[in-house]
Design a protein around this motif. Structure first.
Motif, PDB file in Angstrom:
ATOM      1  N   VAL A 125       0.835  -1.203   0.000  1.00  0.00           N
ATOM      2  CA  VAL A 125       0.000   0.000   0.000  1.00  0.00           C
ATOM      3  C   VAL A 125       0.869   1.253   0.000  1.00  0.00           C
ATOM      4  O   VAL A 125       0.650   2.185  -0.760  1.00  0.00           O
ATOM      5  CB  VAL A 125      -0.928  -0.009   1.236  1.00  0.00           C
ATOM      6  N   ARG A 150       3.886   2.781  -2.733  1.00  0.00           N
ATOM      7  CA  ARG A 150       3.496   3.532  -3.923  1.00  0.00           C
ATOM      8  C   ARG A 150       3.967   4.973  -3.822  1.00  0.00           C
ATOM      9  O   ARG A 150       4.305   5.589  -4.828  1.00  0.00           O
ATOM     10  CB  ARG A 150       1.973   3.533  -4.049  1.00  0.00           C
ATOM     11  N   VAL A 151       3.920   5.544  -2.609  1.00  0.00           N
ATOM     12  CA  VAL A 151       4.263   6.953  -2.502  1.00  0.00           C
ATOM     13  C   VAL A 151       5.764   7.181  -2.422  1.00  0.00           C
ATOM     14  O   VAL A 151       6.286   8.056  -3.092  1.00  0.00           O
ATOM     15  CB  VAL A 151       3.536   7.632  -1.324  1.00  0.00           C
ATOM     16  N   TYR A 166       7.465  10.690   2.068  1.00  0.00           N
ATOM     17  CA  TYR A 166       6.137  10.260   2.496  1.00  0.00           C
ATOM     18  C   TYR A 166       6.209   8.873   3.109  1.00  0.00           C
ATOM     19  O   TYR A 166       5.543   8.574   4.090  1.00  0.00           O
ATOM     20  CB  TYR A 166       5.174  10.277   1.317  1.00  0.00           C
ATOM     21  N   ILE A 220       7.419   9.102   6.645  1.00  0.00           N
ATOM     22  CA  ILE A 220       6.466   9.596   7.630  1.00  0.00           C
ATOM     23  C   ILE A 220       5.345   8.588   7.832  1.00  0.00           C
ATOM     24  O   ILE A 220       4.847   8.428   8.948  1.00  0.00           O
ATOM     25  CB  ILE A 220       5.992  10.998   7.230  1.00  0.00           C
ATOM     26  N   ILE A 221       4.969   7.845   6.778  1.00  0.00           N
ATOM     27  CA  ILE A 221       3.933   6.828   6.987  1.00  0.00           C
ATOM     28  C   ILE A 221       4.465   5.682   7.834  1.00  0.00           C
ATOM     29  O   ILE A 221       3.757   5.155   8.698  1.00  0.00           O
ATOM     30  CB  ILE A 221       3.385   6.328   5.650  1.00  0.00           C
ATOM     31  N   ALA A 270       4.205   6.732  11.254  1.00  0.00           N
ATOM     32  CA  ALA A 270       2.840   6.577  11.750  1.00  0.00           C
ATOM     33  C   ALA A 270       2.533   5.111  12.039  1.00  0.00           C
ATOM     34  O   ALA A 270       1.873   4.789  13.029  1.00  0.00           O
ATOM     35  CB  ALA A 270       1.849   7.129  10.731  1.00  0.00           C
ATOM     36  N   ARG A 278      11.084  -2.578  -4.153  1.00  0.00           N
ATOM     37  CA  ARG A 278      10.963  -1.921  -2.849  1.00  0.00           C
ATOM     38  C   ARG A 278      10.209  -2.821  -1.880  1.00  0.00           C
ATOM     39  O   ARG A 278      10.602  -2.982  -0.723  1.00  0.00           O
ATOM     40  CB  ARG A 278      10.210  -0.607  -2.998  1.00  0.00           C
TER      41      ARG A 278
END
Lengths: 347, 283
Positions: free
Chosen positions: A114, A117-118, A122, A125-126, A129, A224
């Protein structure tokens, strides 16, 4: 992120250290529990090994150009999986230990599919989280994780061979030490093989120049996700060993600050090598932290730790970790060569 | 619909996240690095205002300015003596992350890690019939408005602001036109750190102060930046607003797992729009 990697060069240990020296060194490490039975020394070494495995996972993810700030979440996942399977569900130790890494790897796979992809900042930081999410769920899912009280995980059962006890984990720390050595060795071997193989070069390629890599027909996200998953599996095993070594896991053990420590270990140790750098980094930094924690004044420990890391980063030659310093020392002082410039890998 | 107090609380929090995120984005757009120590500058700002009002008896508004000035100085020192001497974005990141430990440790050494509270400076509540706002929270909101207006003015109507925008767009071209990128980055670092410190200072009377209060605002400011889009100042403000409100409102409905839902929502926003709400492009 890609221009971190301009200065990376792979170290060819074969040219630097003769095989006999490596062999002797390994034998010496294996003999440590024979020489000393000191609990403090052994437990420090075991913890160092566990953090080294986690740092290797971070380095592997970094190899693909992604900067994960949630690696300790996978330690927590592995640790909780193993603790829940053994203590809450009463399953035997060895299968649960094996499953724990797979659980953490599976979650890494799902999250990676999920989130990767970014990519880039980002992704950092995800994953940060994600680390917080895992910690909060562990804190709040009382029936399964016992909340802030944590789970008491038992030591691995004694291994019985031919009627008499071969290994007893409760008697001394030596079995844990060899367990740790096995984990580090397996992880190191797998990561080293990955680094040498086509897969590892593809990882480096996706980091060095994503656009070019994509034009060469490399599906960036696939690689990745592979790196993130493999790192997740082994980090999970490290967490499981950590849990069964300390025999308790609470939500407080693995948080953002542990992730940052893993990251600092990996980068200060040197990201040029997948195995050596993290090991060097964790040996130096874990022991530094451990030594500083004996100081009684609150705050002095983290102050000195932070300052030492800042100073080390300031004075390291650009793009080189501590492991590269060793290489330079060996070449300049021991071999008295001219400055050793390894060839850039041609791919 | 949650009670109005929850919304007011959300607005207060948004103000803090906004100010922090704005400073971080400003620094990022000029220096090209994220300053991970922003949360600790927030914490030091709170301590400065605490000691200047209790020990030195300086009035609160001047204490806020003092906190901003002192931390701007410290930010410039960090930029000059640490960040400038390290090459590579990765290593700068490690150094600023390690500075978190160093600054928190230094603060625990100097001020001990106990909680302390600053007495409410502006007691009293403004009752509007449907909603009551304490003057202290109003001060936070008004202060943020003033700071944002000032920043808008500085960025759009002064020479320094013009230079900042120019360097953010085209560093090379800007320096060809005679802008000293070096000096400008010091100024921007000072402004960014001062914003963080002033956010900490204005919050000081509302929350307990200890050396570890900087962690949550830093994470929240980072998330606000990500929602808004990295490098976009409008994005930082909108992200801060969204985050502050969501945080309070979700916590009102489900107290336990509010942060999980919050993070889940953020991940969802990023999946739909990977570059953030106001980000220019994906890569």
């Amino acid at each position: 992120m890609r221009y971190f990697f301009k200065t990376i060069h792979l170290i060819d240990y074969k040219n630097i250290v003769p095989k006999t020296v490596i062999g002797l060194f390994i034998i010496l490490i294996l003999l440590i529990p024979v020489f000393t039975r000191n609990v403090v020394t052994l437990s420090t070494l075991i913890m160092t090994g566990i953090w080294a495995v986690a740092a290797m996972g971070f380095t592997l993810v970094l190899r693909t150009g992604q900067f994960s700030l949630g690696q300790s979440a996978f330690m927590a996942l592995g640790g909780y999986a193993s603790a829940i399977l053994t203590a809450q569900m009463g399953l035997p130790f060895w299968p649960s230990f094996l499953v724990s890494g797979l659980v953490s790897g599976l979650i890494a796979l799902l999250v990676g599919m999920v989130v990767l992809r970014v990519g880039g900042i980002y992704f950092s930081i995800i994953t940060l989280a994600l680390g917080e999410i895992v910690r909060i769920i562990a804190l709040q899912w009382e029936p399964l994780t016992r909340g802030s009280r944590g789970i008491i995980a038992s030591a691995p059962p004694p291994i019985i061979l031919g009627g008499h006890e071969l290994v007893n984990f409760n008697a001394s720390l030596a079995p844990y030490f060899y367990f740790m050595i096995c984990l580090v060795a397996v992880t190191g071997l797998v990561f080293w093989r990955i680094g040498e193989s086509r897969l590892g070069r593809t990882f480096a390629g996706t980091a060095l120049n994503p656009v070019l890599a994509e034009h060469q027909g490399i599906y960036l996200m696939k690689y990745r996700v592979i790196a993130f998953t493999v790192a997740g599996v082994f980090t999970g095993y490290a967490g499981a060993l950590y849990t069964h070594f300390l025999q308790v896991i609470t939500p407080m053990v693995f948080g953002l600050w542990q992730s940052i420590q893993i990251m600092i270990m990996s980068i200060v140790g040197g990201i040029g090598s997948l195995v050596g750098g993290p090991i060097v980094g964790s040996i130096l930094l874990y022991n530094l932290g451990e030594y500083l924690s004996r100081l009684d004044t609150p705050g002095l420990q983290s102050f000195l730790f932070g300052s030492v890391v800042v100073i080390v980063v300031m004075f390291l030659p650009q793009g080189a970790g501590l492991v590269n310093l060793w290489e330079r020392f060996w070449n300049k002082v021991v071999w008295r060569e001219e400055e050793y410039e390894p060839d850039e890998p041609e791919d | 619909m949650p009670p109005a107090e929850i919304l007011i609380e959300g607005l207060t929090q948004s103000c803090i996240y906004m100010t922090m995120a704005f400073g971080m984005v400003l620094v990022f757009s000029i220096l090209g690095i994220l300053n991970w120590t922003h949360g600790q500058l927030f914490m030091l700002g709170a301590f400065i205002v605490f000691y200047s009002t209790t020990a030195a008896g300086i009035p609160f508004p001047i204490g806020i300015l003092l906190a901003g000035l002192v931390m701007a100085g410290i930010g410039i020192l960090i930029k000059k003596f640490i960040i400038d001497r390290i090459k590579g974005e990765l290593y700068i990141g490690v150094a600023t992350l390690a500075l978190i430990f160093a600054l928190e440790g230094a603060a625990s050494l100097l001020f001990t890690s106990d909680d302390r509270g600053l007495a409410i400076i502006l007691p009293g509540v403004l009752n509007l019939g449907v909603v009551a706002i304490s003057y202290q929270k109003m001060a936070v909101i008004i202060f943020t408005l003033i700071v944002m207006t000032a920043m808008y003015f500085v960025l759009n109507h002064t020479k320094v602001g013009l230079a900042i925008r120019a360097v953010a767009q085209q560093p090379v071209a800007a320096s060809l036109y005679g802008i000293s990128t070096e000096r400008l980055s010091l100024i921007v670092m000072g402004i960014g750190c001062a914003l963080a410190a002033m956010a900490g200072a204005i919050m000081a009377p509302l929350y307990p102060i200890n050396p570890f209060i900087g962690r949550t605002p830093m994470i929240m400011a980072l998330l606000a930046i990500v929602i808004g889009g990295l490098g976009s100042l409008t994005g930082a403000i909108v992200g801060g607003l969204i985050l502050g409100f969501l945080h309070s409102v979700i916590a009102y409905y489900i107290s336990y797992l509010s942060e999980v839902v919050l993070f889940g929502l953020i991940i969802l926003i990023l999946l739909v729009r990977p570059q953030g709400l106001f980000g220019a492009s994906a890569k």
